[in-house]
Design a protein around this motif. Structure first.
Motif, PDB file in Angstrom:
ATOM      1  N   PRO A 129     -12.506  30.657 101.730  1.00  0.00           N
ATOM      2  CA  PRO A 129     -11.471  31.542 101.176  1.00  0.00           C
ATOM      3  C   PRO A 129     -10.979  31.206  99.785  1.00  0.00           C
ATOM      4  CG  PRO A 129     -10.595  30.142 102.921  1.00  0.00           C
ATOM      5  CD  PRO A 129     -12.078  29.993 102.956  1.00  0.00           C
ATOM      6  N   LYS A 164     -13.529  37.514  96.330  1.00  0.00           N
ATOM      7  CA  LYS A 164     -12.923  37.273  95.023  1.00  0.00           C
ATOM      8  C   LYS A 164     -13.995  37.284  93.937  1.00  0.00           C
ATOM      9  CE  LYS A 164     -11.108  33.246  94.617  1.00  0.00           C
ATOM     10  NZ  LYS A 164     -10.156  32.146  94.835  1.00  0.00           N
ATOM     11  N   ASP A 178     -11.187  39.192 109.061  1.00  0.00           N
ATOM     12  CA  ASP A 178     -10.708  39.653 107.762  1.00  0.00           C
ATOM     13  C   ASP A 178     -11.061  38.633 106.687  1.00  0.00           C
ATOM     14  OD1 ASP A 178      -9.453  41.982 108.760  1.00  0.00           O
ATOM     15  OD2 ASP A 178      -7.781  40.755 109.479  1.00  0.00           O
ATOM     16  N   VAL A 179     -11.556  39.109 105.557  1.00  0.00           N
ATOM     17  CA  VAL A 179     -11.907  38.211 104.456  1.00  0.00           C
ATOM     18  C   VAL A 179     -11.390  38.782 103.143  1.00  0.00           C
ATOM     19  CG1 VAL A 179     -13.990  37.344 105.590  1.00  0.00           C
ATOM     20  CG2 VAL A 179     -14.141  39.306 104.045  1.00  0.00           C
ATOM     21  N   CYS A 180     -11.247  37.926 102.174  1.00  0.00           N
ATOM     22  CA  CYS A 180     -10.909  38.335 100.820  1.00  0.00           C
ATOM     23  C   CYS A 180     -12.058  37.931  99.905  1.00  0.00           C
ATOM     24  CB  CYS A 180      -9.610  37.675 100.354  1.00  0.00           C
ATOM     25  SG  CYS A 180      -9.202  38.030  98.628  1.00  0.00           S
ATOM     26  N   ALA A 202     -17.597  35.101 100.686  1.00  0.00           N
ATOM     27  CA  ALA A 202     -16.365  35.003 101.474  1.00  0.00           C
ATOM     28  C   ALA A 202     -16.415  33.956 102.585  1.00  0.00           C
ATOM     29  CB  ALA A 202     -16.017  36.371 102.060  1.00  0.00           C
ATOM     30  N   TYR A 254      -9.518  41.023  93.750  1.00  0.00           N
ATOM     31  CA  TYR A 254      -9.465  40.615  95.157  1.00  0.00           C
ATOM     32  C   TYR A 254      -9.759  41.836  96.025  1.00  0.00           C
ATOM     33  CZ  TYR A 254      -6.979  36.669  93.107  1.00  0.00           C
ATOM     34  OH  TYR A 254      -6.622  35.591  92.332  1.00  0.00           O
ATOM     35  N   GLU A 255     -10.795  41.761  96.828  1.00  0.00           N
ATOM     36  CA  GLU A 255     -11.173  42.868  97.710  1.00  0.00           C
ATOM     37  C   GLU A 255     -11.032  42.408  99.161  1.00  0.00           C
ATOM     38  OE1 GLU A 255     -15.003  45.753  98.734  1.00  0.00           O
ATOM     39  OE2 GLU A 255     -15.077  44.395  97.026  1.00  0.00           O
ATOM     40  N   TYR A 256     -10.126  43.036  99.868  1.00  0.00           N
ATOM     41  CA  TYR A 256      -9.888  42.682 101.265  1.00  0.00           C
ATOM     42  C   TYR A 256     -10.724  43.592 102.167  1.00  0.00           C
ATOM     43  CZ  TYR A 256      -6.024  40.026  99.348  1.00  0.00           C
ATOM     44  OH  TYR A 256      -5.281  39.127  98.619  1.00  0.00           O
ATOM     45  N   THR A 257     -11.509  42.975 103.026  1.00  0.00           N
ATOM     46  CA  THR A 257     -12.412  43.748 103.869  1.00  0.00           C
ATOM     47  C   THR A 257     -12.638  43.011 105.188  1.00  0.00           C
ATOM     48  OG1 THR A 257     -14.569  44.850 103.915  1.00  0.00           O
ATOM     49  CG2 THR A 257     -14.490  42.667 102.910  1.00  0.00           C
ATOM     50  N   LYS A 258     -13.533  43.513 106.000  1.00  0.00           N
ATOM     51  CA  LYS A 258     -13.873  42.897 107.281  1.00  0.00           C
ATOM     52  C   LYS A 258     -15.363  42.608 107.318  1.00  0.00           C
ATOM     53  CE  LYS A 258     -10.213  45.315 109.842  1.00  0.00           C
ATOM     54  NZ  LYS A 258      -9.410  44.113 110.162  1.00  0.00           N
TER      55      LYS A 258
END
Length: 218
Positions: free
Chosen positions: A166, A29, A25-27, A163, A7-11
């Motif tokens: 979700p 996967k 904000d997105v995750c 992304a 899981y990579e959380y980024t913008k």
């Protein structure tokens, strides 16, 4: 076979209907599926396979970042398999990796027994049922290498979702693990970095720890 869900959380920047740029904000996967043959029975093959896959995965994500933006901490959350994860060999390798210069800190967390169903199980089911179906129908061969080529051709997907939704998988990448460095060289000619070498000569130089399976936190 070992599966990692990352899981990579980024913008991300997007343009809305009014023509304005908005940031959300997105995750992202991603699924990373490692396939290899069961060369030997027992603990050695299991934990060394896992270590090779984990190191390859960290190297891949680090290579995409600048030096100032390197990953500082890696957290693995796994079940309590005694031959892959909950064993002194794995504990030693995690400690060694964390102490290397420039290496991120490694944290290995263990799920409560019988309480760890999730997306990794769904991914495993997709892969295993696909292989079983293709082999039974006679469409594909049954060796580990043939399974790898089949799964890579049929199920590997990139930029699946980016992304936008979700709960959907963004990417699935397939790797093959070998135990001989010459075999890695030969197979890498066709598949590049998707061929991973598991060093079976890693020494198990730690003493046994009694009641290891009862350990919850290290």
């Amino acid at each position: 076979m070992e599966i990692f869900i990352v899981y990579e959380y980024t913008k991300v920047s997007e343009t809305n209907e009014a023509g304005e740029t908005v940031v959300r904000d997105v995750c992202i996967k991603r699924s990373h599926v490692f396939i290899g043959s069961a060369e030997t029975a027992g603990k050695k093959n299991d934990w060394q396979f896992h270590i090779a896959c984990a190191k390859r995965l960290v190297e891949e994500y680090q290579s995409k970042r600048s030096e100032s933006d390197y990953i500082k901490e890696v957290v693995f959350l796994t079940d309590r398999c005694p031959t892959q994860y909950l064993c002194r060999q794995n504990f030693l390798q995690v400690a060694k990796a964390s102490s290397e210069d420039g290496s991120p800190a490694y944290v290995h967390m263990f799920a409560v027994k019988s309480r760890f169903k999730g997306e990794h199980d769904a991914e495993g089911k997709i892969i295993k049922l696909g292989i079983k179906d293709w082999v039974l129908r006679g469409d594909e061969g049954a060796t580990a290498w043939e399974a790898f080529e089949t799964v890579k051709r049929r199920l590997e997907k990139k930029d699946m979702n980016t992304a936008k939704e979700p709960n959907k998988l963004d990417e699935r990448r397939i790797y093959f693990v070998v135990y001989d460095i010459e075999e890695k060289r030969m197979k890498s000619e066709a598949y590049g970095d998707d061929i991973v070498f598991a060093d079976m000569d890693i020494q198990d130089d730690t003493d046994a720890v009694s009641s290891t399976n009862k350990i919850y936190v290290i």
